[in-house]
Design an enzyme around this catalytic site. Sequence first.
Site, PDB file in Angstrom:
ATOM      1  N   HIS A 194      -9.613   2.956   1.853  1.00 15.72           N
ATOM      2  CA  HIS A 194      -8.603   3.051   0.811  1.00 15.72           C
ATOM      3  C   HIS A 194      -7.244   3.239   1.468  1.00 15.72           C
ATOM      4  O   HIS A 194      -7.135   3.427   2.684  1.00 15.72           O
ATOM      5  CB  HIS A 194      -8.911   4.188  -0.162  1.00 15.72           C
TER       6      HIS A 194
ATOM      7  N   ASP B  85      -1.378   0.370  -0.394  1.00 17.60           N
ATOM      8  CA  ASP B  85      -1.785  -0.589  -1.430  1.00 17.60           C
ATOM      9  C   ASP B  85      -0.664  -1.561  -1.802  1.00 17.60           C
ATOM     10  O   ASP B  85      -0.894  -2.765  -1.921  1.00 17.60           O
ATOM     11  CB  ASP B  85      -2.232   0.146  -2.690  1.00 17.60           C
TER      12      ASP B  85
END
Length: 362
Positions: free
Chosen positions: A128, A157
């Site tokens: 992540h 991200d």
Amino acid sequence: MSGPLSGLRVVELAGIGPGPHAAMMLSDLGADVVRVVRPTTPEMDYTTTSHVLRGRTTVLADLKRSEDVERVYELVTVADVLIEGFRPGVAERLGLGPDEFTTSNPQLVYARMTGWGQSGPLANTAGHDINYISLTGVLDAIGPTETPLPPLNFVGDYGGGSMFLVTGILAALHERHSSRLGQVVDAAMIDGVSALAQPIHELRAIGAWEDGRSQNILDGAAPFYRTYECSDGRFMAVGAVEPQFWTLVLSGLGLKEASLPARDDRATWPDLCGAVGAAFLQHDRDHWVKIFDRTDACVTPVLTFSEAPSHPHVAARGALVGAGNDIVAASAPRFSRTPGRIAEGTPSTMTALDTAVKHWTS
């Protein structure tokens, strides 16, 4: 349909994080985006009210069924761009890898979004945002001295992910004008974050940055680049990197520069931070907003997500629209001749896969 990307046809194989965010940006700029979602996907992944999923058509396709794969294949053969965010090899096993379109759609820009990239020892492992920024050195530089703190999921991200995915797509589309060929875009968050950190590597190269936290010019250690608490518990942000702006900060606070430690002496930064912090604590945030409003001191209030849309400049730009918890960011950047869609919570629309194919092939 408006925007500089009007007429561009994009297929998005549903995922989470940077892939949908990149598709949102392309749609905001005028692209015709069809999002392909598995029927078993949790409702939140294809809701018609999600702001990130705005502006595109959503179709359901079970990629374990050969007939659905064939329909998606048909859709991609007439698309300009395909976005997929699976682990390496998954799209190939589904029969939708880039080699499948070499003959049927040689101009296809095949955009792959992953954290680790299509190659390397970690390529097939999970991760992540926090993991990608930790291995690039970025996370170590963020937070208080005691512990690194993730800056939400903006850096990996979206900063290192969706922004670089869109950059790669647009670059490949530009190159296609001369080559008449598409290509694979391998967008990896670990690569994008590394590129974002290049200015810090430059500072390290000249001895102007130390490893660790809260001891450098941009990490909250410098008295002229940090936040200060006010008497009401709210905060002001100070970004007076240039000496002339720092002078304005001290003037607004009622402090005399000659009586304070030198601002560029790192050894005295804690003392100078203490003196400036004590001054800010004398009044509430609204007081300091009035003092520094529209000055070159580079001092602004630290607003909450709820407060931000009402700020006069944010409101004048229309950067955030809506009210309460229903806030939507407008399309960015702005264009002089071909404005993008200024989103106002426009939902995606659900339609049949066959309808989407016919729409693009008619």
